[in-house]
Every structure is written in structure tokens, then in C-alpha cells.
Design a protein around this motif. Structure first.
Motif, PDB file in Angstrom:
ATOM      1  N   ALA A 119      41.694 -14.662  24.384  1.00  0.00           N
ATOM      2  CA  ALA A 119      40.858 -15.448  25.286  1.00  0.00           C
ATOM      3  C   ALA A 119      39.427 -15.523  24.775  1.00  0.00           C
ATOM      4  N   ILE A 120      38.889 -14.386  24.333  1.00  0.00           N
ATOM      5  CA  ILE A 120      37.526 -14.374  23.796  1.00  0.00           C
ATOM      6  C   ILE A 120      37.451 -15.133  22.476  1.00  0.00           C
ATOM      7  N   ARG A 121      38.455 -14.986  21.638  1.00  0.00           N
ATOM      8  CA  ARG A 121      38.440 -15.713  20.363  1.00  0.00           C
ATOM      9  C   ARG A 121      38.441 -17.219  20.592  1.00  0.00           C
ATOM     10  N   LEU A 122      39.321 -17.693  21.481  1.00  0.00           N
ATOM     11  CA  LEU A 122      39.373 -19.126  21.767  1.00  0.00           C
ATOM     12  C   LEU A 122      38.042 -19.620  22.322  1.00  0.00           C
ATOM     13  N   LEU A 123      37.459 -18.834  23.220  1.00  0.00           N
ATOM     14  CA  LEU A 123      36.206 -19.250  23.839  1.00  0.00           C
ATOM     15  C   LEU A 123      35.075 -19.267  22.821  1.00  0.00           C
ATOM     16  N   SER A 124      35.006 -18.240  21.975  1.00  0.00           N
ATOM     17  CA  SER A 124      33.928 -18.167  20.988  1.00  0.00           C
ATOM     18  C   SER A 124      34.002 -19.319  19.993  1.00  0.00           C
ATOM     19  N   GLU A 125      35.211 -19.798  19.720  1.00  0.00           N
ATOM     20  CA  GLU A 125      35.373 -20.945  18.819  1.00  0.00           C
ATOM     21  C   GLU A 125      34.880 -22.233  19.460  1.00  0.00           C
ATOM     22  N   ARG A 126      34.890 -22.295  20.789  1.00  0.00           N
ATOM     23  CA  ARG A 126      34.455 -23.497  21.505  1.00  0.00           C
ATOM     24  C   ARG A 126      32.946 -23.500  21.770  1.00  0.00           C
ATOM     25  N   VAL A 127      32.389 -22.309  21.996  1.00  0.00           N
ATOM     26  CA  VAL A 127      30.974 -22.223  22.376  1.00  0.00           C
ATOM     27  C   VAL A 127      30.085 -22.779  21.263  1.00  0.00           C
ATOM     28  N   GLY A 128      29.209 -23.684  21.633  1.00  0.00           N
ATOM     29  CA  GLY A 128      28.268 -24.244  20.678  1.00  0.00           C
ATOM     30  C   GLY A 128      28.841 -25.327  19.788  1.00  0.00           C
ATOM     31  N   ASN A 155      15.411 -20.838  27.696  1.00  0.00           N
ATOM     32  CA  ASN A 155      15.073 -21.938  26.798  1.00  0.00           C
ATOM     33  C   ASN A 155      15.906 -21.928  25.518  1.00  0.00           C
ATOM     34  N   ARG A 156      16.950 -21.110  25.492  1.00  0.00           N
ATOM     35  CA  ARG A 156      17.807 -21.048  24.323  1.00  0.00           C
ATOM     36  C   ARG A 156      19.038 -21.904  24.540  1.00  0.00           C
ATOM     37  N   LYS A 157      19.622 -22.364  23.444  1.00  0.00           N
ATOM     38  CA  LYS A 157      20.827 -23.187  23.531  1.00  0.00           C
ATOM     39  C   LYS A 157      21.987 -22.390  24.106  1.00  0.00           C
ATOM     40  N   SER A 158      22.029 -21.101  23.791  1.00  0.00           N
ATOM     41  CA  SER A 158      23.101 -20.243  24.261  1.00  0.00           C
ATOM     42  C   SER A 158      22.534 -19.096  25.088  1.00  0.00           C
ATOM     43  N   THR A 159      23.147 -18.830  26.243  1.00  0.00           N
ATOM     44  CA  THR A 159      22.713 -17.698  27.059  1.00  0.00           C
ATOM     45  C   THR A 159      23.394 -16.401  26.649  1.00  0.00           C
ATOM     46  N   GLY A 160      24.498 -16.520  25.918  1.00  0.00           N
ATOM     47  CA  GLY A 160      25.248 -15.324  25.552  1.00  0.00           C
ATOM     48  C   GLY A 160      26.081 -14.773  26.695  1.00  0.00           C
ATOM     49  N   GLY A 176      29.312 -10.276  20.617  1.00  0.00           N
ATOM     50  CA  GLY A 176      27.912 -10.416  21.011  1.00  0.00           C
ATOM     51  C   GLY A 176      27.701 -11.075  22.348  1.00  0.00           C
ATOM     52  N   PHE A 177      28.763 -11.209  23.156  1.00  0.00           N
ATOM     53  CA  PHE A 177      28.650 -11.822  24.473  1.00  0.00           C
ATOM     54  C   PHE A 177      28.493 -10.752  25.553  1.00  0.00           C
TER      55      PHE A 177
END
Length: 346
Positions: free
Chosen positions: A315-324, A60-65, A94-95
Motif C-alpha cells: 500500500a505504501i509502495r503504490l502510494l509513494s509511486e503516485r505521490v508527486g 508552502n511546500r509541494k509535499s506535506t509528507g 519518509g512519510f
């Protein structure tokens, strides 16, 4: 002494005397509760058998992590090294990563993408096979979460997906220039066209040779089939040539280290490398990637070292900037340079 089995958060709250909201915050982020409370929970958890249900608490959270990662093979040390770099970078953000393997099969690649969608992943890092059949799956997944392609890219551009990988034009050019300076102009032993790197490296070799005023020349692979078993491919191709006394004193640039490892195995089988003697003036073999075993074989392999850790971090930096983020900026394409590693094989 057997620990009591705890199945629910309610049971756990009663068993260790900590409220359910506090436990929920602790399991999501231990730093979100007071240090003394965090330590108390940690100590009391030692007395019970309880496994925190990671997925259930995120429904029920916006992000699953969760970050999905798809690679083509587990037994390729390049991809296992890339996976490690991604995992280390993801943990710092934190992923939690969920790894899928396509095993070099396009149907399994599509299934892996669909599985990540079913798990409501926050995003995905994918080393694609480059086959047309997967493109529709990538497009559909891109509507659910951001995607970063790593190492290679799909056969067609995927809208709003980022890419990070090695600058094959730079790395191949650096190797060709070195080989030409140090001896005979190199022949190129390409890799089977399993992903975009195969084509890019061939094109980079041909362009660099022409720029230097030389004619590109390729090692004939005969009836060799498309395969991810690159060591066997390199060994088979070069063993056939060496058996006929072809290229026994040539300079050969292999598209990747795994092919070069197979080629060197064939060279040793035919006695083309003598222990204790310099390779210069005789057969020279070079590779690309800096495979973890390349420096421990005989002779140690001259190669181009990819920035695997840097690719994983970016790759993680780019993805974390997109998430949310509801805003979709233009896709990013980042190319990492590779470094020349000189060893005995050249």
C-alpha cells in the motif's frame, strides 16, 4: 532546572547559535546538514523546550509528507496490525501517517476523508466500509491526492484508485479443500455484510464447494443484525443452534476469526470440546485472518493467515509511486495469498 521555552524558529536560532536556514533543513531532514552540525543541533536542543511545528513548515511546500490512513475500527486487532505495518513502511519512505477511524459509521468515514483533504495530505490508504454514501467523498478526494484501498474496496470502482488486499478466492478455496480432505464438508457461517470481504468470501465458499462436487450449505443466522461486534455475533448464532442440538458435530467454516472465536466460546459453553481429546470426528470450527489471539484460545483455531505486513508495504509502495507524479497510470489491483495454519480446532 527548567528549560527556557522557545516559540519560534527565530528564537531558537538565537538561543542555540545555529542559523535559521540550517535549522529548517535539519528539521526537514537531519541528513541534509553536515553530520557534525546535525550532532551539534541535537545536543543543543536538549537545553531548550522547543517543539518543531511540523505542519507550519510544510504549508508552502509541494509535499506535506503526510499520508492519511482510515480504518473502520481501532479495537479490531487485524486493523491495528495493518496500521502498524503501514506505519513502519511509511517511516522508511519518509512519510508521517495521520490515522482516522470511521468507527463503522458512514458519516464519520466521509468526515475522515474530508479532514485529510483539509490537511493537504499527500495521499490516503483507506479500509472502506463499502457504503454508497462514501463514494462521492472518495471521488472528490481522488482529485486532490492518490488513494489506495486496503483490505476491502468500495461498493463501486473509484477511478484511478489502487487496491491491495487478500485474495479471498484463493484463501477460502484452500481452507474448503483442506476441510473436505480432512473430514465432513463444511457449512459456512458468513459475516454480516459490512464490507466487500463478506460477499467475496461467501461467493468463494459456494464456488469451491460446487467445483468439488458438493452442495454449499450455510449456517442460518436467524434475526441477527448487521454488526461489527463479530465475536458476539458468532457466539449468539452458534449458541442458539447448539442449544437446540444443531450442528454439534458439524464442520463449520467461519468467514473470519472473530466470528470463529465467538462460535468456539459457544461450543465450550455447551461442552462440545473436551480438553485432552482430538477434535477430529467431532465438531470442527475454522476461521480466516489469523487473528493474534487465535492460536492461544482453546482449542487453538485453524485459520488462513493473511499477509498483513505485505499488504501494508505494498500500500505504501503504490502510494509513494503516485505521490508527486503528474502521470496517472492505470489503477493497480494486487491480491496477496494467505497461508493455511493448522491447529487443534479441526
Amino acid at each position: 532546572m527548567q528549560k527556557p521555552k522557545i516559540n519560534t524558529m527565530k528564537e531558537l536560532s538565537q538561543a542555540i547559535g545555529i542559523s535559521r536556514p540550517t535549522l529548517s533543513r535539519y528539521f526537514q531532514d537531519p541528513a541534509s546538514v553536515r553530520p557534525a552540525t546535525s550532532q551539534k543541533i541535537k545536543e543543543r536542543l536538549k537545553d531548550v523546550d522547543y517543539v518543531y511545528n511540523f505542519l507550519a513548515t510544510r504549508q508552502n511546500r509541494k509535499s506535506t509528507g503526510l499520508i492519511g490512513v482510515i480504518i473502520p475500527h481501532f479495537n479490531d486487532l487485524f486493523f491495528t496490525s495493518l496500521l502498524e505495518a503501514i506505519d513502519v513502511a511509511a517511516r522508511k519512505k519518509g512519510f508521517t501517517i495521520m490515522t482516522q477511524c470511521s468507527h463503522g459509521n458512514e458519516d464519520m468515514e466521509v468526515t475522515a476523508v474530508e479532514k485529510l483533504r483539509s490537511m493537504s495530505a499527500d495521499g490516503a490508504i483507506i479500509a472502506p466500509l463499502g457504503v454508497d454514501s462514501s463514494n462521492a467523498a472518495f471521488v472528490a478526494a481522488g482529485k486532490d491526492f492518490p488513494i489506495v484501498f486496503a483490505d476491502s474496496h468500495p461498493s463501486v470502482p473509484i477511478d484511478k484508485a489502487d487496491f491491495v488486499g487478500t485474495d479471498n478466492a484463493q484463501s477460502i478455496a484452500a481452507m474448503v479443500e483442506y476441510l473436505c480432505r480432512a473430514g465432513d464438508t463444511p457449512l459456512f457461517l458468513g459475516m454480516p455484510h459490512m464490507n466487500s470481504n463478506a460477499i467475496e468470501r461467501e461467493e468463494a465458499y459456494a464456488k469451491t464447494m460446487r467445483d468439488l462436487g458438493h452442495v454449499p450449505a450455510f449456517v442460518e443466522s436467524g434475526s441477527a443484525t448487521k454488526t461489527w461486534d463479530f465475536e458476539a455475533y458468532g457466539h449468539g448464532v452458534m449458541d442458539a443452534h447448539f442449544s437446540r442440538q444443531r450442528h454439534t458435530a458439524a464442520t463449520i467454516l467461519c468467514a473470519n476469526d472473530r466470528i470463529a472465536i465467538g462460535a468456539i466460546r459457544a461450543a465450550n459453553r455447551h461442552g462440545l470440546y473436551e480438553r485432552g481429546h482430538e477434535a477430529r470426528g467431532r465438531l470442527r470450527i475454522a476461521g480466516h485472518d489469523d487473528h493474534p489471539l487465535s492460536q492461544y484460545m482453546f482449542p487453538a483455531l485453524t485459520t488462513m493467515a493473511q499477509d498483513i505486513e505485505g499488504i501494508g508495504k505494498v500500500a505504501i509502495r503504490l502510494l509513494s509511486e503516485r505521490v508527486g507524479s503528474d502521470e496517472r497510470a492505470d489503477p493497480v489491483r494486487l491480491m496477496k495469498e494467505a497461508a493455511l495454519k493448522l491447529r487443534e480446532s479441526t
